[in-house]
Design a protein around this motif. Structure first.
Motif, PDB file in Angstrom:
ATOM      1  N   UNK A 185     -18.059  15.149 -17.095  1.00  0.00           N
ATOM      2  CA  UNK A 185     -19.377  14.712 -15.791  1.00  0.00           C
ATOM      3  C   UNK A 185     -18.210  13.378 -14.571  1.00  0.00           C
ATOM      4  N   UNK A 186     -17.811  12.486 -15.360  1.00  0.00           N
ATOM      5  CA  UNK A 186     -17.061  11.419 -14.027  1.00  0.00           C
ATOM      6  C   UNK A 186     -16.281  12.615 -13.443  1.00  0.00           C
ATOM      7  N   UNK A 488     -16.278   4.983 -16.952  1.00  0.00           N
ATOM      8  CA  UNK A 488     -16.745   3.612 -15.810  1.00  0.00           C
ATOM      9  C   UNK A 488     -15.272   3.734 -14.254  1.00  0.00           C
ATOM     10  N   UNK A 489     -14.825   4.014 -14.824  1.00  0.00           N
ATOM     11  CA  UNK A 489     -13.163   4.171 -13.272  1.00  0.00           C
ATOM     12  C   UNK A 489     -13.536   4.826 -12.373  1.00  0.00           C
ATOM     13  N   UNK A 490     -14.003   6.242 -12.786  1.00  0.00           N
ATOM     14  CA  UNK A 490     -13.724   7.539 -11.828  1.00  0.00           C
ATOM     15  C   UNK A 490     -15.315   7.469 -11.810  1.00  0.00           C
ATOM     16  N   UNK A 494     -16.092   7.934  -7.613  1.00  0.00           N
ATOM     17  CA  UNK A 494     -17.017   8.627  -7.051  1.00  0.00           C
ATOM     18  C   UNK A 494     -18.099   8.287  -5.891  1.00  0.00           C
ATOM     19  N   UNK A 495     -18.438   6.624  -6.931  1.00  0.00           N
ATOM     20  CA  UNK A 495     -19.627   6.587  -5.819  1.00  0.00           C
ATOM     21  C   UNK A 495     -18.894   6.243  -4.145  1.00  0.00           C
ATOM     22  N   UNK A 496     -17.990   5.394  -4.835  1.00  0.00           N
ATOM     23  CA  UNK A 496     -18.051   4.350  -3.350  1.00  0.00           C
ATOM     24  C   UNK A 496     -17.260   5.545  -2.526  1.00  0.00           C
ATOM     25  N   UNK A 497     -16.712   6.407  -2.617  1.00  0.00           N
ATOM     26  CA  UNK A 497     -15.880   7.539  -1.877  1.00  0.00           C
ATOM     27  C   UNK A 497     -17.407   8.544  -1.517  1.00  0.00           C
TER      28      UNK A 497
END
Length: 729
Positions: A185-186, A488-490, A494-497
């Motif tokens: 999902x991430x 957590x990282x991806x 993703x949210x930030x992008x």
């Protein structure tokens, strides 16, 4: 037990290297021979099926049942041709390991016999018992149903005569009970968000892929010595043991000549890896004695993670052939380096562009800066969450000691990139987007060619470092499932992008030029996330104080660190990226707290047993020998002379009595602290209690046991010592 120790030392010392039979072919000819990869698919599948399957993999499409039946038939035939008798859905439960249940291919033929059968239904979905796996309260013990479903993006493989099919694992009610489901999902989320931003610079981009290159560190210990250390067998680390007079202080082990037994093990392991499609490339001695590393070529993150989990299993199997045991614990020995699993992470487009690599043009470097800034902001906003993703009872022993990164997440960028970002904030000129590639260094030695220097140095104390075209997440522990950190990282990136694109599009809608809008948002991100940027010494006390002042997460209690998963910001981030529901997050934290408690609980039980049933009896016997010697001396010599001669023994007797009394008293207190903690029903509160009231006893009591090790007759000491564990190869 002491006789066992010396017998096992002799056995280990006299070991000869186990010679490995090297394949006659070159690696490229047997690489992936046990993998149902595209070459094998093409050979065993009808062309129409092959085209449908590869299209589904490449474009993340669902696979219909008719195609699945055809794939299953081809996969079964390939497996049988390779001597396979069983198959399994291979998944990653919340244990940091893997799980598998083997079924044979046989089915009744209706005539009293059997036939080999394997349908698309069995390939695509199965129903393993979900009740006994960690679930954090999602499932009741009496509710057994769970589903495993085929992950078509990770190829099936053969291991130990079993066809292993990588799968996800979910509850009957749909919640994930594994690491692979949220990882996929991430990765889908960062693909979608990353593609949208990458298209600002190249409209032809259709996908952004997450890549992972892990570096697996590990220790090897002879199996005879391992068997004589109950703490290693039960917990994976030495709970007691005085450091060796020689450990790693001469710095002669790192990149040194690989011991012969170890080299044969490494060769055997590499061959097995290559047959399984694991692109093992680098092997070397690590810093600590008997510590080593294996690193592969980078792969897409999902496949790379599968390969790391498979590697850890294969390592253990190959090690036994060479009379070794692999230690994957993050800190198996006190006083020397622990083991990590550095996660080298990057993003790249389906057009072949690495997004963290500087370019040659202004536009290419604007793309580079844009993605760097977004990662920087994601790490800043979720530094506590990223720490929680790598936190564990075992990794807590490693972080902040002996070259391991500290338990504070910061980002190292290097001088050149740092200078570019700093000047970009204070200037409007595009010249600040000129980033040099590798520079030449002439050593002025005729036999040595000019070297190419990277645009960043390395910072060994940084938990999250930019290293040229990727980020190295160095805080990940050696026994961990990489998926935890990668989820957590991806997801955070993703949210930030996604937020970045919304803001850029809003500026463009108001009439700004696209490049100006991107640059303006980049500057804001740099300014906002400046507190996460630190290129200095992460070990220093000054940095800890500075990090606190900057507002970074400085918590060191693992159970409390896990709270970062359940703050409102993290819950919303995981929801909006589609990675976790709130129910799944709460359940996973229950599992994390419970796992922390159980690991500390096991260590405390083993420790108490060793202290009272191994160490105290031996120390008492040696103390009795000293007492007998003192009695005989005083009986033989005049009073003054006898007291003088026996003074040293008397001092040792008294010191030993003090050490033993402390050990007995504190071990009893530790048992009582456990009893109190065990009555707590809330998993978080219980984990906190174990951290606060049980863990401190382990180091306190160990100190006195290690002092006794230096005092008791070496021939009587029951446990293999550090000098034997670390230097007999």
């Amino acid at each position: 037990m002491s006789h066992l120790r010396f017998r096992e030392v002799e056995v280990a010392f006299n070991r000869e290297p186990v010679k490995v039979e090297i394949p006659k072919q070159v690696p490229s000819e047997y690489y992936g021979m046990y993998v149902f990869n595209r070459k094998t698919m093409y050979q065993y599948l009808p062309k129409q099926t092959y085209d449908a399957l590869t299209d589904a993999i490449d474009n993340k499409k669902p696979l219909d049942r008719e195609v699945a039946d055809s794939v299953a038939a081809g996969m079964k035939q390939w497996a049988i041709d390779n001597g396979v008798t069983h198959y399994t859905h291979w998944f990653h439960p919340l244990t940091d390991g893997t799980a598998e249940k083997h079924d044979s291919f046989i089915e009744h033929d209706g005539k009293g016999g059997v036939i080999e059968e394997f349908s698309g239904k069995l390939l695509v979905q199965q129903e393993p018992d979900a009740s006994s796996f960690p679930n954090g309260g999602i499932r009741n013990t009496f509710e057994a149903r769970g589903y495993s479903a085929w992950d078509i993006s990770s190829p099936a493989f053969i291991h130990d005569n079993t066809l292993c099919i990588p799968t996800i694992f979910i509850a009957y009610s749909g919640e994930s009970l594994d690491y692979k489901t949220p990882l996929l999902r991430a990765l889908n989320s960062v693909d979608k968000a990353g593609t949208a931003v990458a298209q600002y610079f190249d409209p032809e981009v259709k996908h952004v892929h997450s890549y992972l290159g892990w570096e697996q560190e590990y220790f090897l210990v002879d199996e005879a010595l391992y068997a004589a250390r109950p703490d290693l067998v039960m917990t994976g680390r030495t709970l007691m043991g005085h450091e060796s007079a020689k450990n790693q202080q001469l710095e002669d082990h790192y990149f040194g000549a690989i011991p012969m037994r170890v080299e044969e093990f490494m060769l055997d392991l590499e061959i097995e890896c290559h047959k399984l499609g694991i692109p093992a490339k680098t092997r070397h001695n690590e810093v600590a004695p008997n510590q080593f590393e294996l690193a592969p070529v980078f792969e897409e993150t999902n496949l790379a993670n599968d390969h790391n989990l498979l590697l850890m299993k294969v390592m253990a199997e190959v090690a036994r052939r060479h009379h070794f045991r692999v230690l994957l614990h993050e800190k198996p020995f006190a006083g020397i380096n622990g083991s990590g699993k550095h996660n080298n992470w990057s993003l790249g487009t389906d057009t072949g562009i690495m997004l963290f690599k500087p370019g040659k043009t202004i536009k290419e470097n604007l793309r580079f800066i844009t993605f760097i800034c977004n990662v920087m902001n994601a790490v800043y906003n979720y530094n506590g969450l990223l720490k929680a993703s790598i936190a564990s009872a075992t990794n807590a022993h490693r972080l902040g000691a002996n070259e391991a990164p500290p338990a504070i997440i910061s980002m190292f960028l290097g001088k050149q990139v740092s200078d570019v970002l700093d000047s970009l904030v204070s200037s409007d000129k595009d010249d600040n987007l000129k980033i040099a590639g590798k520079e030449e260094l002439n050593l002025k030695v005729s036999q040595i060619p000019e070297l190419l220097l990277d645009n960043t140095d390395r910072n060994r104390t940084s938990p999250f470092a930019f290293t040229g075209n990727r980020f190295e997440f160095r805080a990940v522990g050696s026994s961990a499932n990489c998926a935890s950190a990668m989820i957590a990282l991806n997801a955070a990136v993703a949210e930030q992008l996604t937020k970045f694109k919304e803001k850029v599009d809003a500026r463009v809608a108001k009439g700004e030029e696209l490049d100006d809008a991107i640059l303006a948002e980049d500057k804001l991100l740099i300014e906002e996330s400046m507190p996460i940027h630190f290129d200095g010494n992460g070990y220093s006390d000054e940095w800890k104080a500075e990090a606190q002042r900057r507002g970074l997460d400085c918590e060191t209690s693992v159970p409390v660190i896990y709270d970062a998963y359940l703050n409102e910001k993290a819950i919303n981030m995981f929801k909006t990226t589609g990675v976790f529901s709130e129910i799944e997050l709460k359940a996973r934290n229950e599992v994390k707290w419970e796992m922390y408690t159980k690991k500390v609980q096991i260590e405390a039980r083993v420790f108490g047993d060793l202290a009272l049933n191994h160490i105290i009896p031996v120390a008492t016997r040696y103390q009795s020998i000293l007492l007998d010697n003192v009695f005989k001396i005083k009986s033989l010599f005049p009073k003054e002379q006898g007291e003088k001669i026996a003074a040293q023994d008397m001092a040792n007797i008294e010191k030993m009595a003090q050490h033993m009394q402390f050990i007995k008293d504190k071990t009893s207190e530790m048992v009582e602290a456990r009893k109190v903690a065990n009555k707590i029903e809330d998993q978080r509160a219980k984990a906190v209690a174990y951290h606060d009231t049980v863990v401190p006893y382990l180091d306190a009591i160990r100190y006195h046991i290690d002092k006794l090790e230096l005092m008791v007759d070496d021939e009587m000491w029951p446990l293999p010592k550090y000098r034997e564990l670390l230097f007999i190869r």
